[in-house]
Design an enzyme around this catalytic site. Structure first.
Site, mmCIF file in Angstrom:
data_model
loop_
_atom_site.group_PDB
_atom_site.id
_atom_site.type_symbol
_atom_site.label_atom_id
_atom_site.label_comp_id
_atom_site.label_asym_id
_atom_site.label_seq_id
_atom_site.Cartn_x
_atom_site.Cartn_y
_atom_site.Cartn_z
ATOM 1 C CE1 TYR A 256 57.994 57.495 -33.360
ATOM 2 C CE2 TYR A 256 58.280 59.515 -34.604
ATOM 3 C CZ TYR A 256 57.660 58.810 -33.598
ATOM 4 O OH TYR A 256 56.695 59.430 -32.841
ATOM 5 C CG HIS B 151 59.254 58.475 -27.635
ATOM 6 N ND1 HIS B 151 59.758 58.023 -28.824
ATOM 7 C CD2 HIS B 151 57.924 58.595 -27.829
ATOM 8 C CE1 HIS B 151 58.760 57.885 -29.692
ATOM 9 N NE2 HIS B 151 57.647 58.231 -29.105
HETATM 10 N N1 LIG Z 1 55.119 60.963 -28.754
HETATM 11 C C1 LIG Z 1 54.538 59.853 -29.109
HETATM 12 O O1 LIG Z 1 54.525 58.847 -28.363
HETATM 13 C C2 LIG Z 1 53.842 59.768 -30.440
HETATM 14 C C3 LIG Z 1 52.939 58.709 -30.697
HETATM 15 C C4 LIG Z 1 52.289 58.690 -31.929
HETATM 16 C C5 LIG Z 1 52.543 59.690 -32.867
HETATM 17 N N2 LIG Z 1 53.448 60.681 -32.590
HETATM 18 C C6 LIG Z 1 53.770 61.736 -33.593
HETATM 19 O O2 LIG Z 1 52.561 62.279 -34.102
HETATM 20 C C7 LIG Z 1 52.586 62.185 -35.527
HETATM 21 C C8 LIG Z 1 51.182 62.084 -36.060
HETATM 22 O O3 LIG Z 1 50.530 60.901 -35.632
HETATM 23 P P1 LIG Z 1 50.095 59.747 -36.619
HETATM 24 O O4 LIG Z 1 50.929 59.829 -37.845
HETATM 25 O O5 LIG Z 1 50.124 58.472 -35.879
HETATM 26 O O6 LIG Z 1 48.555 60.059 -36.890
HETATM 27 P P2 LIG Z 1 47.747 61.295 -37.540
HETATM 28 O O7 LIG Z 1 48.640 62.387 -37.949
HETATM 29 O O8 LIG Z 1 46.606 61.583 -36.610
HETATM 30 O O9 LIG Z 1 47.108 60.600 -38.823
HETATM 31 C C9 LIG Z 1 47.898 60.202 -39.913
HETATM 32 C C10 LIG Z 1 46.963 59.506 -40.890
HETATM 33 O O10 LIG Z 1 46.016 60.441 -41.388
HETATM 34 C C11 LIG Z 1 46.072 60.484 -42.794
HETATM 35 N N3 LIG Z 1 45.944 61.880 -43.205
HETATM 36 C C12 LIG Z 1 46.779 62.910 -42.895
HETATM 37 N N4 LIG Z 1 46.324 64.057 -43.414
HETATM 38 C C13 LIG Z 1 45.174 63.759 -44.076
HETATM 39 C C14 LIG Z 1 44.260 64.528 -44.823
HETATM 40 N N5 LIG Z 1 44.421 65.837 -44.981
HETATM 41 N N6 LIG Z 1 43.193 63.883 -45.380
HETATM 42 C C15 LIG Z 1 43.026 62.553 -45.223
HETATM 43 N N7 LIG Z 1 43.869 61.772 -44.522
HETATM 44 C C16 LIG Z 1 44.935 62.371 -43.953
HETATM 45 C C17 LIG Z 1 47.404 59.898 -43.207
HETATM 46 O O11 LIG Z 1 47.263 59.195 -44.410
HETATM 47 P P3 LIG Z 1 48.043 59.663 -45.758
HETATM 48 O O12 LIG Z 1 49.484 59.322 -45.540
HETATM 49 O O13 LIG Z 1 47.381 58.833 -46.797
HETATM 50 O O14 LIG Z 1 47.795 61.138 -45.932
HETATM 51 C C18 LIG Z 1 47.698 58.922 -42.068
HETATM 52 O O15 LIG Z 1 47.107 57.663 -42.332
HETATM 53 C C19 LIG Z 1 53.457 60.953 -35.779
HETATM 54 O O16 LIG Z 1 53.882 60.881 -37.111
HETATM 55 C C20 LIG Z 1 54.562 61.167 -34.780
HETATM 56 O O17 LIG Z 1 55.505 62.105 -35.278
HETATM 57 C C21 LIG Z 1 54.085 60.740 -31.387
#
Ligand SMILES: NC(=O)c1ccc[n+]([C@@H]2O[C@H](COP(=O)([O-])OP(=O)(O)OC[C@H]3O[C@@H](n4cnc5c(N)ncnc54)[C@H](OP(=O)(O)O)[C@@H]3O)[C@@H](O)[C@H]2O)c1
Length: 266
Positions: free
Chosen positions: A39, A97
Site C-alpha cells: 500500500y 498478502h
Molecule cells: N488482503 C487483501 O488482498 C485486500 C484487498 C482489498 C482490500 N483489503 C483491505 O480491506 C479494506 C477495505 O476494502 P476497500 O477499501 O477496498 O473497500 P470497502 O471498505 O468495501 O469500501 C470502501 C468504499 O466504501 C465507501 N464507504 C465506506 N463507508 C461508507 C459508508 N458508511 N457510507 C457510504 N460509503 C462508504 C468509501 O468511500 P468514502 O471514502 O467516501 O467513505 C470507499 O469508497 C482495504 O482498505 C484494505 O485494508 C485487503
C-alpha cells in the site's frame, strides 16, 4: 489472540489522506488498523499512530508481506523494514498478502519464516490472506491451525465464500472480511436499503452488522469522518434472522479483487 471485530482499511490511501483517515478513525474509537507493504502507506500509518497519542498497546496493527518478500531469506528483513516505516517494535499481526504467484515459494517456507519472525518478537501473531481451501490446508500442515490467527479474504453480500468460510470454521481459523462493503456497491442494493430503512440504519451499517453477526472481523475503509463513525457504530446493530437470510440470498459470486497472479479460487 483477539482481533478487534472492526478495523480501518487503508488500501489506496496515501500521504495526508492516509494520515488523516487513520488519525480520525483512532479519534472516533477504532483500535485496529490494516495496512500492507504494497500500500506504500506504512509510514503514514505510523505517523497517525504517533499523532493519536493513544497507548501503542491499545491499538491492533496488521501489515501484510508482499509476494516479492515471501522467500525464507527475504520475509524477516521485509518485516523489519515495515517496522522501521511504521515506527513500531512489533506488529500485532503479519499476513502473507497473497499466495506466492505460481507457487514459486512453497507455502511451508513462508509460514516457517513468519514463525521465525514471531519467535524474534517482530510480530505477535501470524496469518494469511487470499488463501484458498487447498492453500490453507498447506499452511495448516506447515504450522498447525493454532498458529494461524486469520485468513483475510474478500467477503461481502455478493461474494460470501461459503465453502472456504465453512472449512475455516471447522479448522477453528478466524475470518477477516476485506472489502466488506463491496467497495461501496452495497450502498445501492435495494434489499439492504429496505432493511436499513426499517432499522433506521445505513446500508453500510446493515452490511457490517451482517458480517460481524457471522463472527467475522471487518476492515472497511473510508476517507469520511461521518462514514467512519457510522461504520464503527455498526457494532451495536443486531439483525433479525429474516433480515440476515435476505442478505444471505444476495450471493452472486461477484469477485471484485482478482489480479492475474491470483490463485485458482475455490
Ligand atoms: N488482503 C487483501 O488482498 C485486500 C484487498 C482489498 C482490500 N483489503 C483491505 O480491506 C479494506 C477495505 O476494502 P476497500 O477499501 O477496498 O473497500 P470497502 O471498505 O468495501 O469500501 C470502501 C468504499 O466504501 C465507501 N464507504 C465506506 N463507508 C461508507 C459508508 N458508511 N457510507 C457510504 N460509503 C462508504 C468509501 O468511500 P468514502 O471514502 O467516501 O467513505 C470507499 O469508497 C482495504 O482498505 C484494505 O485494508 C485487503
Amino acid at each position: 489472540m483477539h482481533i478487534p471485530q472492526i478495523g480501518l482499511g487503508t488500501f489506496r490511501l496515501k500521504d495526508t489522506q492516509a494520515i488523516d483517515s487513520v488519525r480520525t478513525g483512532l479519534e472516533l474509537g477504532y483500535r485496529h488498523v490494516d495496512t500492507a507493504q504494497i500500500y506504500g502507506n506504512e509510514q503514514d500509518v505510523g505517523t497517525a499512530l504517533r499523532q493519536s497519542g493513544i497507548d501503542r498497546n491499545d491499538i491492533f496493527v496488521t501489515t501484510k508481506v508482499w509476494t516479492e518478500h515471501l522467500a525464507g531469506d527475504k520475509l524477516v528483513p521485509s518485516l523489519e523494514e515495515s517496522l522501521r516505516k511504521l515506527g513500531l517494535e512489533q506488529v500485532d499481526l503479519a499476513l502473507i498478502h497473497w499466495p506466492s504467484p505460481g507457487g514459486a515459494v512453497p507455502v511451508a517456507e513462508s509460514m516457517a519464516a513468519l514463525m521465525a519472525a514471531r519467535e524474534r518478537g517482530l510480530v505477535r501473531a501470524i496469518g494469511v490472506s487470499n488463501f484458498t481451501i487447498p492453500l490453507l490446508a498447506e499452511a495448516i500442515a506447515a504450522v498447525g491451525a493454532d498458529n494461524i490467527a486469520t485468513n483475510q479474504v474478500e467477503l461481502h453480500p455478493y461474494l460470501q465464500n461459503r465453502a472456504l468460510a465453512g472449512c475455516m470454521a471447522d479448522a477453528g481459523i478466524h475470518l477477516t472480511a476485506y472489502m466488506p462493503l463491496a467497495y461501496g456497491k452495497v450502498m445501492q442494493d435495494p434489499v439492504i436499503a429496505r432493511i436499513a430503512a426499517k432499522l433506521g440504519a445505513t446500508p453500510a451499517q446493515v452490511t457490517l452488522a451482517w458480517l460481524m453477526g457471522k463472527g467475522y472481523a471487518v476492515i472497511p475503509s473510508s476517507t469520511q469522518r461521518t462514514n467512519q463513525a457510522g461504520n464503527l457504530a455498526a457494532r451495536e446493530l443486531r439483525l433479525a434472522p429474516e433480515d440476515g437470510a435476505a442478505i444471505d440470498a444476495l450471493e452472486r459470486g461477484e469477485r471484485l479483487v482478482n489480479p492475474d497472479f491470483a490463485p485458482r479460487w475455490d
